[in-house]
Every structure is written in C-alpha cells, then in structure tokens.
Design a protein around this motif. Structure first.
Motif, PDB file in Angstrom:
ATOM      1  N   UNK A   1       0.847  -1.182   0.000  1.00 57.22           N
ATOM      2  CA  UNK A   1       0.000   0.000   0.000  1.00 57.22           C
ATOM      3  C   UNK A   1       0.889   1.241   0.000  1.00 57.22           C
ATOM      4  N   UNK A   2       0.661   2.113  -0.953  1.00 55.73           N
ATOM      5  CA  UNK A   2       1.341   3.398  -0.949  1.00 55.73           C
ATOM      6  C   UNK A   2       0.624   4.295   0.056  1.00 55.73           C
ATOM      7  N   UNK A   3       1.401   5.027   0.843  1.00 56.78           N
ATOM      8  CA  UNK A   3       0.849   5.927   1.859  1.00 56.78           C
ATOM      9  C   UNK A   3       1.545   7.281   1.742  1.00 56.78           C
ATOM     10  N   UNK A   4       0.973   8.330   2.350  1.00 53.99           N
ATOM     11  CA  UNK A   4       1.643   9.629   2.300  1.00 53.99           C
ATOM     12  C   UNK A   4       3.054   9.566   2.899  1.00 53.99           C
ATOM     13  N   UNK A   5       3.931  10.378   2.354  1.00 51.72           N
ATOM     14  CA  UNK A   5       5.317  10.432   2.809  1.00 51.72           C
ATOM     15  C   UNK A   5       5.350  10.667   4.323  1.00 51.72           C
ATOM     16  N   UNK A   6       6.117   9.827   4.990  1.00 48.35           N
ATOM     17  CA  UNK A   6       6.245   9.933   6.438  1.00 48.35           C
ATOM     18  C   UNK A   6       5.345   8.990   7.207  1.00 48.35           C
ATOM     19  N   UNK A   7       4.436   8.293   6.503  1.00 46.66           N
ATOM     20  CA  UNK A   7       3.499   7.388   7.180  1.00 46.66           C
ATOM     21  C   UNK A   7       3.769   5.916   6.878  1.00 46.66           C
ATOM     22  N   UNK A   8       4.824   5.631   6.141  1.00 45.04           N
ATOM     23  CA  UNK A   8       5.110   4.252   5.745  1.00 45.04           C
ATOM     24  C   UNK A   8       6.397   3.725   6.336  1.00 45.04           C
ATOM     25  N   UNK A   9       7.006   2.813   5.632  1.00 48.66           N
ATOM     26  CA  UNK A   9       8.196   2.105   6.115  1.00 48.66           C
ATOM     27  C   UNK A   9       9.509   2.792   5.778  1.00 48.66           C
ATOM     28  N   UNK A  10       9.490   3.803   4.922  1.00 45.18           N
ATOM     29  CA  UNK A  10      10.737   4.469   4.539  1.00 45.18           C
ATOM     30  C   UNK A  10      11.208   5.363   5.683  1.00 45.18           C
ATOM     31  N   UNK A  11      12.442   5.177   6.083  1.00 42.16           N
ATOM     32  CA  UNK A  11      13.074   5.975   7.137  1.00 42.16           C
ATOM     33  C   UNK A  11      13.670   7.227   6.482  1.00 42.16           C
ATOM     34  N   UNK A  12      12.811   8.228   6.255  1.00 37.83           N
ATOM     35  CA  UNK A  12      13.254   9.394   5.485  1.00 37.83           C
ATOM     36  C   UNK A  12      14.396  10.187   6.118  1.00 37.83           C
ATOM     37  N   UNK A  13      14.442  10.402   7.437  1.00 42.33           N
ATOM     38  CA  UNK A  13      15.608  11.129   7.967  1.00 42.33           C
ATOM     39  C   UNK A  13      16.930  10.441   7.608  1.00 42.33           C
ATOM     40  N   UNK A  14      16.992   9.129   7.769  1.00 45.29           N
ATOM     41  CA  UNK A  14      18.230   8.410   7.440  1.00 45.29           C
ATOM     42  C   UNK A  14      18.420   8.247   5.935  1.00 45.29           C
ATOM     43  N   UNK A  15      17.321   8.171   5.190  1.00 41.82           N
ATOM     44  CA  UNK A  15      17.398   8.108   3.729  1.00 41.82           C
ATOM     45  C   UNK A  15      18.039   9.388   3.188  1.00 41.82           C
ATOM     46  N   UNK A  16      17.547  10.529   3.647  1.00 47.34           N
ATOM     47  CA  UNK A  16      18.089  11.822   3.199  1.00 47.34           C
ATOM     48  C   UNK A  16      19.534  11.996   3.657  1.00 47.34           C
ATOM     49  N   UNK A  17      19.837  11.553   4.874  1.00 51.19           N
ATOM     50  CA  UNK A  17      21.216  11.637   5.371  1.00 51.19           C
ATOM     51  C   UNK A  17      22.147  10.781   4.513  1.00 51.19           C
ATOM     52  N   UNK A  18      21.693   9.587   4.142  1.00 47.76           N
ATOM     53  CA  UNK A  18      22.517   8.718   3.298  1.00 47.76           C
ATOM     54  C   UNK A  18      22.747   9.352   1.922  1.00 47.76           C
ATOM     55  N   UNK A  19      21.710   9.973   1.363  1.00 48.54           N
ATOM     56  CA  UNK A  19      21.888  10.664   0.079  1.00 48.54           C
ATOM     57  C   UNK A  19      22.950  11.753   0.203  1.00 48.54           C
ATOM     58  N   UNK A  20      22.883  12.550   1.281  1.00 45.84           N
ATOM     59  CA  UNK A  20      23.891  13.598   1.495  1.00 45.84           C
ATOM     60  C   UNK A  20      25.286  12.996   1.619  1.00 45.84           C
ATOM     61  N   UNK A  21      25.398  11.895   2.373  1.00 49.90           N
ATOM     62  CA  UNK A  21      26.704  11.243   2.576  1.00 49.90           C
ATOM     63  C   UNK A  21      27.321  10.782   1.261  1.00 49.90           C
ATOM     64  N   UNK A  22      26.492  10.369   0.313  1.00 49.72           N
ATOM     65  CA  UNK A  22      27.024   9.901  -0.972  1.00 49.72           C
ATOM     66  C   UNK A  22      27.335  11.056  -1.922  1.00 49.72           C
ATOM     67  N   UNK A  23      26.967  12.273  -1.534  1.00 48.66           N
ATOM     68  CA  UNK A  23      27.217  13.432  -2.382  1.00 48.66           C
ATOM     69  C   UNK A  23      26.079  13.749  -3.335  1.00 48.66           C
ATOM     70  N   UNK A  24      24.947  13.037  -3.205  1.00 51.36           N
ATOM     71  CA  UNK A  24      23.804  13.321  -4.084  1.00 51.36           C
ATOM     72  C   UNK A  24      23.267  14.710  -3.768  1.00 51.36           C
TER      73      UNK A  24
END
Length: 193
Positions: free
Chosen positions: A141-164
């Motif tokens: 089930x797709x849900x609004x951002x922040x209400x599902x299984x994606x760990x967005x704070x760590x996802x965004x931090x990982x993107x920054x760490x890779x230089x994205x």
C-alpha cells in the motif's frame, strides 16, 4: 535512442524508466537480453551526455548494482525508496549506500509491504494492465510520505553522505487526496532538510 535524443534536445541529462525485473541469476537468458539492450542504450546515452536511470523496485539494490556494473556506462539509478520497501522488502538507506555513485535521481514516495511475493508477478501485472491491472492492495500500500516504512531522515542523510545533490521528486500514484498528499510530502521533507 530517440528518447535520449529528445532529452538531449530538451537540455536534460537524465531519462528515468522501469526496465522490467532483472534476474538475480546472471546465467538466466533474460539477464543477457536485458544486459545487451541496456549496454547498447547506455553507450548511446553516455555518448550524448545522458544517463539512462533504471528505477528501483523490481529487484534488490544488490542485483541492480551488479547489473549496472555489467554495462559499459551511461546507465544509472532512479532510486525509489517506496518501491524497495513495498516490493522487495529491501532497505532504502542501505540501497543508497550501496548504489550511491550511480544515483542520478530519486523519488520521494512512501509505502508498506503487506504480503511478500515474487516481484515479477507485480511488474508483469503492471506491464499488461497499467496501474488499473495491478491489485496492489494484495501486496503493498502506498501511503503519504512519512506514514510508511521508509526511514526518510536516514534516507536523506545517506543521500547527502554519498554526495547526491539532485532532485527529490515527489511521486504519488495512489490516494484519494493527491494535492493534499503532495503538499504534506513537501512539508514533511522540508522539515528534515
């Protein structure tokens, strides 16, 4: 190649697409066919300053990385964290760290896995009947951002760490109130940046 030419003419350097389910077994015939096609398209894209970005979801990040490394360049990743959590039960944060240098675009989408199945079943249903042909309610089930299984704070931090530092594109394919969900996604992510 015509789409790559169009992207080039429009001044964009990334074309995103789903390519189907990449087999884990490199000896499977379908793997060879897909690799030959993407290698040819990737060479053409690279020669024209474009990256053909495979969207994550049908296979794990590990399988996708092996496939990209088997091409001759011009092929990258459009990382969709929700597809990874909803379809393969793969960790998007770990996927960012694994695929880092290949990520040229990312979606902001969230969801939950309801019942694990062979991703080929899901993507074959979608390929034949589009979103209407897919009974996603059985599997995810797709849900609004922040209400599902994606760990967005760590996802965004990982993107920054890779230089994205590219786009964070909100993708919404479900829900009764898309406009409100898009605004909510934007506001949720802005608080994390």
């Amino acid at each position: 190649c015509r789409i790559i030419d169009l992207a080039n003419a429009l001044g964009t350097s990334v074309v995103t697409t789903h390519i189907g389910v990449i087999p884990e077994d490199k000896n499977e015939a379908r793997y060879g066919v897909m690799l030959a096609a993407l290698t040819e398209c990737g060479r053409y894209a690279k020669a024209h300053g474009v990256t053909l970005a495979i969207e994550t979801g049908p296979e794990t990040a590990k399988t996708l990385l092996g496939f990209i490394e088997d091409t001759d360049g011009g092929v990258g990743v459009n990382l969709d964290p929700a597809n990874l959590t909803m379809v393969t039960d793969d960790d998007p944060v770990a996927a960012v760290r694994l695929l880092g240098k290949h990520i040229v675009h990312t979606h902001l989408k969230d969801g939950v896995l309801l019942k694990k199945t062979d991703p080929k079943i899901i993507y074959d249903s979608f390929a034949v009947g589009g979103i209407e042909g897919l009974n996603a309610a059985d599997y995810f089930r797709e849900v609004p951002v922040g209400e599902g299984s994606v760990d967005f704070p760590n996802y965004l931090a990982a993107l920054r760490e890779t230089g994205y530092n590219g786009y964070l594109t909100i993708e919404l394919e479900a829900g009764a109130h898309p406009e409100a969900d898009i605004v909510k996604a934007r506001d949720t992510i802005r608080k994390m940046l």
